[in-house]
Design an enzyme around this catalytic site. Structure first.
Site, PDB file in Angstrom:
ATOM      1  CB  CYS B 165     -14.760  27.608  26.424  1.00 60.31           C
ATOM      2  SG  CYS B 165     -15.648  28.291  25.314  1.00 60.31           S
ATOM      3  CG  HIS B 305      -8.474  27.350  26.004  1.00 56.94           C
ATOM      4  ND1 HIS B 305      -8.711  26.352  25.707  1.00 56.94           N
ATOM      5  CD2 HIS B 305      -8.549  28.416  26.795  1.00 56.94           C
ATOM      6  CE1 HIS B 305      -9.999  27.305  25.834  1.00 56.94           C
ATOM      7  NE2 HIS B 305      -9.855  28.220  26.524  1.00 56.94           N
ATOM      8  CG  HIS B 342     -12.278  28.823  21.440  1.00 58.94           C
ATOM      9  ND1 HIS B 342     -12.571  27.549  21.348  1.00 58.94           N
ATOM     10  CD2 HIS B 342     -11.888  29.423  21.789  1.00 58.94           C
ATOM     11  CE1 HIS B 342     -13.111  27.757  22.755  1.00 58.94           C
ATOM     12  NE2 HIS B 342     -12.296  28.674  23.362  1.00 58.94           N
TER      13      HIS B 342
END
Lengths: 287, 414
Positions: B165, B305, B342
């Site tokens: 990620c 994030h 996400h």
């Protein structure tokens, strides 16, 4: 402070490759390519590398074979490096170009046959290419910059490139760079269509890892092998008929370390590097 | 606090940069759940409108809970994996904005990234025993497509990163290193992810990473809210052209952002968890600032994030207090995943694309689904509506599986 590096010193190197002639038999019946029979033998470890005593027991049930061979090779490199920089200054740069289907395919089968509840939680962390990087850094407590590349032809060169970048920007003092691949699963063999012959050379599983650092003023009795001029010459790129081009490139570089004269190594995808072997004492003027 | 204008007191060529080339973004493209190009992405961000929905496709039927933020606005052409189709559009947009000629395109290098590649198509092929085209098990399909379809990078090198990620930010950093070191004049950085398939949903559900609370899908992702309980899967692609600043100026290109530095560390802690202390996130920020030659006091905003997981958001909060001290709760914090979900490896580059669009407009996007009443962080998270602000130096953070924490320092160009 960033400092350009035109050469890298090899502090150690190690492999976790199957012995010549060793084969693993892969069952193709559930998800393998059609028209290739029920099984195929690959140049890979006959015994699952996850069962190697050097792989920590808690890891064995939660990792793919490619992470296991990465773990073996990294440990062997570090065994040759008793004097290491602090853990925050050691980086890991690995290529894995096809992920981990020896773990992922059975999980996919569980999902399809029995539903999501039957899957294991480690699917999320075992299958993806960066799994080996993560498991190695966690198990060995290595906290420097770590990256995973995935170019099918040039991924090993990409890992070298990123390691060189990290050394240049002073993010690490030691970079563990290598390839870790495993194609020991029927599903991933569908990457070769039926009309195409399967590769007949190079390992289909294994890992090769190098420990690289900035060039040092090495003592004359321990001259170091150095890598020069990592470069891209696209006109030299040639298709490779090997199982795992990234692993074969790393193995070729490993083999070149033993050469007596400078050797130019094709790293795949048009990337090349020159190996300068250990210089003799006479070259250092000590005789 | 100093400025970073090229003509005045200058951080970016100051303390720690040596002979580094300056690096700017001159083209940006984005395909996100909010829309198929970066203006739609920006509109979605500024509206604070979550793009999540119930996943009602047949193969999600066995799941008790299946929500996500898919890219509904794009239908891939036959024979093209979804993530490649998303990348196609993002590349088209970025290159159109950059305005390179054919020779410049051919000499541009490529850094692409994805965490899970063609997982959607591979699962489909597993289920129906269909033929899998050569290469689809690989992670560099976007590179091939960029070369063939967009004629970019045909004489250049390419890199493919797959670092979970953080992949988008790691790809940006890799491209930055190449241009800053003078090894490349231009690098096209692309990150793409398609996630909407049962194996991906199941894998993240099994580890408890996804939101499971009993609310409408569009309310599930709530970064920094005390109601948060996990992230919502998103997907999409972003492309940014990194260019040597001098070269960009010489050809009359309009820079959108400047990259000043970046860094990445490993926590060596856990494959999926983050230290609650935030020390590893803090280390990545400190190293990125050091790489940029900037003190923490130079930072004026954070693009987080912000996954909406209980642990991530708490760890980030701790990290910001660690690095920025008393200023931490006065720095505006943007968390784009409230809108987009996400998108795994593509998420950070999508957020960079968002930054490149929202910073020049002078408005920071609000965090979807989080209010002053539910805020669970001693931070100045932008809430409710866009905030008029013109921060000059922004830190972008990201964290990923395998214990990776990456950060970049960016400068708004007036």
């Amino acid at each position: 402070m960033r400092k350009p590096l035109h050469e890298l010193e090899i502090a150690a190197a190690a492999t976790a490759l199957p012995p010549d002639g060793e084969r693993a038999t892969v069952d193709l019946r559930r998800s393998g390519p059609p028209d290739r029979g029920d099984t195929v033998d690959l140049p890979a470890f006959a015994t699952d590398p996850r069962t190697d005593p050097a792989v920590p027991a808690p890891l064995r049930r939660r990792i793919d074979r490619f992470a296991a061979v990465a773990h073996l090779a990294v440990n062997r490199v570090l065994a040759d490096l008793p004097d290491r920089p602090p853990r925050e200054r050691i980086g890991v740069f690995l290529v894995n170009a096809r992920a981990g289907w020896s773990y992922g395919e059975p999980e996919l089968a569980l999902l399809v046959d029995q539903g999501a509840e039957a899957m294991h939680a480690y699917q999320a962390t075992a299958w993806f290419p960066a799994a080996a990087q993560g498991e190695v850094t966690i198990d060995l407590d290595l906290r420097g910059c770590a990256k995973t590349t995935a170019g099918r032809a040039s991924g090993f060169a990409e890992a070298l490139w990123l390691a060189r970048d990290a050394l240049e920007r002073d993010a690490v003092d030691l970079a563990l760079v290598g390839a870790a691949e495993s194609l020991v699963n029927g599903f991933v063999l569908r990457d070769w269509p039926a009309e195409q012959a399967l590769p007949d050379s190079g390992p289909a599983e294994g890992a090769v890892v190098f420990a690289l650092r900035r060039p040092t003023d090495e003592p004359a009795d321990h001259p170091a092998t150095r890598l020069h001029d990592l470069r891209h010459e696209p006109e030299t790129a040639t298709p490779q008929q090997v199982w795992a081009p990234t692993l074969s490139a790393a193995a070729d570089l490993y083999a070149a370390l033993a050469a007596a004269a400078p050797a130019d190594v094709d790293l795949g995808g048009g990337f090349r590097i020159t190996v300068h072997p250990r210089r003799s004492n006479s070259e250092h003027g000590t005789e | 606090m100093g400025t970073v204008d090229g003509d005045s007191e200058n951080y970016s060529i100051g303390l720690n940069n040596g002979a580094r080339r300056r690096v700017v973004l001159t083209g940006v493209g984005a395909v996100s759940p909010a829309g198929p190009e970066s203006k739609a992405h920006l509109s979605g961000l500024l509206a604070g409108r979550s793009a999540a929905r119930e996943l009602t496709e047949d193969w999600f039927a066995p799941f008790a809970k299946s929500i996500g933020a898919p890219v509904d606005s794009v239908t891939p052409a036959a024979g093209l994996p979804r993530h490649v189709a998303y990348a196609d559009l993002a590349i088209t947009e970025a290159l159109a904005e950059a305005g390179l000629d054919a020779e410049e395109l051919a000499g541009t290098h490529l850094v692409t990234s994805t965490a899970i590649g063609a997982s959607v198509e591979l699962e489909t092929a597993f289920r129906d025993a269909s033929v899998i085209p050569p290469g689809w098990f690989g992670f560099d399909l976007v590179t091939e497509r960029a070369r063939e379809q967009h004629k970019v990078g045909r004489h250049g090198w390419s890199m493919t990163l797959s670092t979970g990620c953080t992949a988008g930010l790691d790809a940006l950093g890799t491209g930055y290193d190449a241009v800053a070191a003078g090894r490349a004049r231009r690098v096209l950085v692309v990150s793409a992810e398609a996630t909407m398939c049962p194996i991906v949903l199941a894998a993240f559900q099994k580890i408890g990473a996804l939101s499971n609370r009993d609310v409408e899908a569009e309310r599930a992702s709530a970064p920094f809210s005390r109601q948060r309980d996990g992230f919502v899967l998103g997907e999409g692609a972003a492309a940014v052209l990194l260019e040597d600043a001098e070269l960009a100026t010489a050809r009359g290109a309009q820079p959108l952002l400047e990259v000043l530095g970046w860094a990445s560390v490993s926590s060596a802690y856990h494959m999926t968890r983050i230290r609650r202390s935030g020390e590893d996130i803090a280390a990545s920020i400190r190293q990125a600032l050091d790489d940029a030659g900037l003190p923490p006091d130079a930072v004026e905003s954070i693009d987080a994030h912000g996954t909406s997981t209980p642990l991530n958001d708490a760890s980030e909060t701790a990290a910001y207090h660690d690095v920025f001290g008393a200023r931490a709760n006065r720095l505006p914090v943007v968390a784009q995943k409230g809108v987009t979900g996400h998108a795994l490896g593509a998420s950070n580059l999508l957020e960079i694309a968002g930054l490149a669009r929202y910073l020049p407009g002078g408005a920071l996007p609000p965090t979807a689904n989080t209010t002053a009443e539910t805020l669970d962080a001693d931070l100045d998270v932008v809430l409710d509506e866009p905030r008029l602000a013109e921060p000059e130096i922004v830190v972008k953070t990201s964290s990923g599986f395998s214990g990776i924490h990456s950060a970049a320092v960016l400068r708004r160009i007036s």
